[in-house]
Design a protein around this motif. Structure first.
Motif, mmCIF file in Angstrom:
data_model
loop_
_atom_site.group_PDB
_atom_site.id
_atom_site.type_symbol
_atom_site.label_atom_id
_atom_site.label_comp_id
_atom_site.label_asym_id
_atom_site.label_seq_id
_atom_site.Cartn_x
_atom_site.Cartn_y
_atom_site.Cartn_z
ATOM 1 N N GLU A 64 -2.782 4.914 -10.895
ATOM 2 C CA GLU A 64 -1.305 4.904 -10.919
ATOM 3 C C GLU A 64 -0.717 4.974 -9.507
ATOM 4 O OE1 GLU A 64 -0.532 6.770 -15.359
ATOM 5 O OE2 GLU A 64 -0.182 8.049 -13.606
ATOM 6 N N ILE A 65 -1.325 5.826 -8.678
ATOM 7 C CA ILE A 65 -0.820 5.950 -7.296
ATOM 8 C C ILE A 65 -1.009 4.613 -6.552
ATOM 9 C CG2 ILE A 65 -1.031 7.205 -5.106
ATOM 10 C CD1 ILE A 65 -2.306 9.533 -6.767
ATOM 11 N N ALA A 66 -2.206 4.026 -6.726
ATOM 12 C CA ALA A 66 -2.490 2.760 -6.029
ATOM 13 C C ALA A 66 -1.562 1.645 -6.510
ATOM 14 C CB ALA A 66 -3.952 2.372 -6.246
ATOM 15 N N GLU A 67 -1.310 1.614 -7.819
ATOM 16 C CA GLU A 67 -0.428 0.574 -8.374
ATOM 17 C C GLU A 67 0.970 0.663 -7.781
ATOM 18 O OE1 GLU A 67 -2.052 -0.384 -12.858
ATOM 19 O OE2 GLU A 67 -0.727 1.314 -12.616
ATOM 20 N N LYS A 68 1.459 1.896 -7.690
ATOM 21 C CA LYS A 68 2.811 2.104 -7.156
ATOM 22 C C LYS A 68 2.894 1.604 -5.719
ATOM 23 C CE LYS A 68 5.104 5.829 -9.407
ATOM 24 N NZ LYS A 68 5.020 7.249 -9.566
ATOM 25 N N GLU A 69 1.868 1.980 -4.949
ATOM 26 C CA GLU A 69 1.906 1.625 -3.535
ATOM 27 C C GLU A 69 1.752 0.113 -3.324
ATOM 28 O OE1 GLU A 69 -0.142 4.396 -0.885
ATOM 29 O OE2 GLU A 69 -0.692 2.615 0.274
ATOM 30 N N ALA A 70 0.838 -0.488 -4.095
ATOM 31 C CA ALA A 70 0.578 -1.924 -3.903
ATOM 32 C C ALA A 70 1.579 -2.793 -4.660
ATOM 33 C CB ALA A 70 -0.842 -2.243 -4.362
ATOM 34 N N LYS A 71 2.323 -2.161 -5.563
ATOM 35 C CA LYS A 71 3.286 -2.882 -6.425
ATOM 36 C C LYS A 71 2.581 -3.973 -7.243
ATOM 37 C CE LYS A 71 7.283 -2.003 -3.481
ATOM 38 N NZ LYS A 71 6.598 -1.384 -2.346
#
Ligand SMILES: Nc1ncnc2c1ncn2[C@@H]1O[C@H](COP(=O)(O)OP(=O)(O)OP(=O)(O)O)[C@@H](O)[C@H]1O
Ligand SMILES: [Mg+2]
Length: 417
Positions: A64-71
């Motif tokens: 979830e954190i990676a998805e948010k950052e990478a959009k």
């Protein structure tokens, strides 16, 4: 990866943390990390999933954190595997070069590889990688690419890396529990090597050690090929555990003490210096001599390095590793680790951090992300080897070496041989 086929994701499920990395390949073929997420890991011991539910929770949170950052929305990823169940065998085959001009062609290489690719492993194991260790031409060993060379006889030695089905299935199920499809599994030692070793080191001969929290992953390279791998189920957690027991302090405080004050090399220790090992938040002072801390840490690290050395001494390349040791993983940051390794192995030792990758400073300069970055780098090689046109559209499979993964994953989940 949903939304944009140029993105690629990897999940490194380590003993202490799960990290999800999202990368994109730029026009000049350089990998850039555009998002990452790290979450403390529970449910993993010595590199193995021991609680699928807990591991899944950590995976979800790092994704979830990676998805948010990478959009981007991550629906598939490359996954690392390790553990003491991992083993390898070498398989060898030789044939006469058939063509009248006696020049080795790509078809000869494909043929000899498929001949050597016939072997058997115990039924509870599954093949993870089948890699070319070396080609041999008319008895001359260490040939990297025989195509175009003249030869009477062409031989190949394969390095077949395999592991127990059950722990691999647990990793896959943890990831699928997070609604993420496993694109492929990759040996963590191989991934870390891809991230931190230079082409020259791999060519000349080098040992990679990824000393993490629960494991020490080992890979040896010679003539640009991996020739040996090993996983010792011992890492930095055990050092902290020894400090915790030796100084009678909680594990979490021992972790802090280790990172701040511990030193594995005697020449760097001030004998008379004292360290406050007490609980600072509770204002409880408790001192320990630095030399005491050194004794605890040194004996554990020495033992770990000597065990690894013993394994590598038998790998057949001990005397031809001029580039020495490259140590990565979180525990490579332990003070004195490099100099102790240097004196035990009698080889130069350097710290390995990811190379040839762009992205956040905390990732590209941090040995805890070597496996994650390497998973992405190796995944890109797999995609190239499969001749994927523009990511995703399969044009033609290469010699079938590297992976038979989709078949493998469906079998492992059905518990078939
Ligand atoms: N500055 C430091 N000094 C000493 N040890 C450190 C330092 N920083 C991190 N570590 C240790 O590194 C370890 C974590 O490393 P890493 O993140 O590579 O492990 P992991 O990938 O979670 O586990 P593994 O790969 O073994 O399954 C912990 O034991 C931690 O205490
Ligand atoms: Mg790790």
């Amino acid at each position: 990866m949903a939304g944009n086929e140029n993105y690629i994701a990897a999940i490194d499920i380590g003993t202490t943390k799960v990290s999800t990395l999202v990368g994109v390949v730029k026009r000049d073929d350089v990998l850039e990390i555009i998002g990452y997420g790290t979450s403390p890991c529970r449910g993993i011991k010595k590199g193995l999933v021991v609680d699928v539910g807990e591991a899944t929770k950590s995976i979800v949170s790092s994704v979830e954190i990676a998805e948010k950052e990478a959009k981007v929305f991550i629906d598939s990823a490359y996954i690392g595997v390790t553990g003491k169940h991992i083993s390898f065998l070498s398989n060898w085959s030789e044939m006469v070069v058939a063509s009248p001009d006696k020049v080795v062609k790509k078809t000869d290489v494909d043929r000899i590889i498929s001949m050597a690719n016939k072997f058997s492993i115990p039924s509870q194991y599954r093949v993870i990688h089948t890699l070319v260790k070396q080609f041999v031409i008319d008895g001359e060993e260490g040939i990297e690419d025989p195509v175009g060379l003249s030869a009477e006889k062409l031989g190949v030695e394969l390095l077949v890396i395999y592991g127990s089905a059950m722990p691999i299935r647990n990793v896959i199920n943890s990831v699928r529990g997070a609604n993420i499809e496993v694109e492929d599994i990759i040996l963590e030692a191989l991934a870390s090597s891809e991230a931190v070793l230079t082409p020259e080191e791999k060519e000349s001969g080098v040992v990679l050690l990824d000393v993490g929290g629960g494991t020490t992953d080992v890979a040896v390279y010679k003539n640009n090929k991996m020739v040996f791998t090993y996983c010792l189920p011992v890492g930095g957690n055990l050092i902290s555990n020894d400090i915790s027991i030796g100084l009678n302090i909680p594990f979490s405080r021992a972790e802090e003490i280790k990172k701040k004050f511990a030193n594995a090399d005697y020449s760097l220790v001030d004998n008379l210096n004292k360290v406050n090992v007490g609980d600072i938040e509770l204002d409880r002072n408790k001192t320990a001599l630095s030399i005491r801390l050194y004794t605890i840490v040194n004996s554990r690290v020495k033992e770990l390095l000597e065990l690894v050395k013993k394994q590598i001494e038998n790998c057949g390349f001990w005397y031809s590793l001029p580039c020495g040791l490259v140590i990565t993983g979180g525990s490579s940051q332990l003070k004195g680790m490099l100099s102790l390794a240097n004196s035990i192995f009698g080889m130069p030792a350097r710290m390995g951090i990811p190379v040839d990758v762009e992205g956040p400073f905390d990732v590209v300069n941090n040995p805890i992300y070597s496996t994650g970055v390497g998973l992405l780098k190796y995944a890109l090689q797999l995609k190239k080897a499969e001749n994927l046109n523009q990511f995703g559209r399969r044009v033609r499979r290469s010699s079938g070496i590297m992976d038979k993964f989709k078949e493998f994953i469906s079998k492992i989940l059905k518990n078939e041989d």
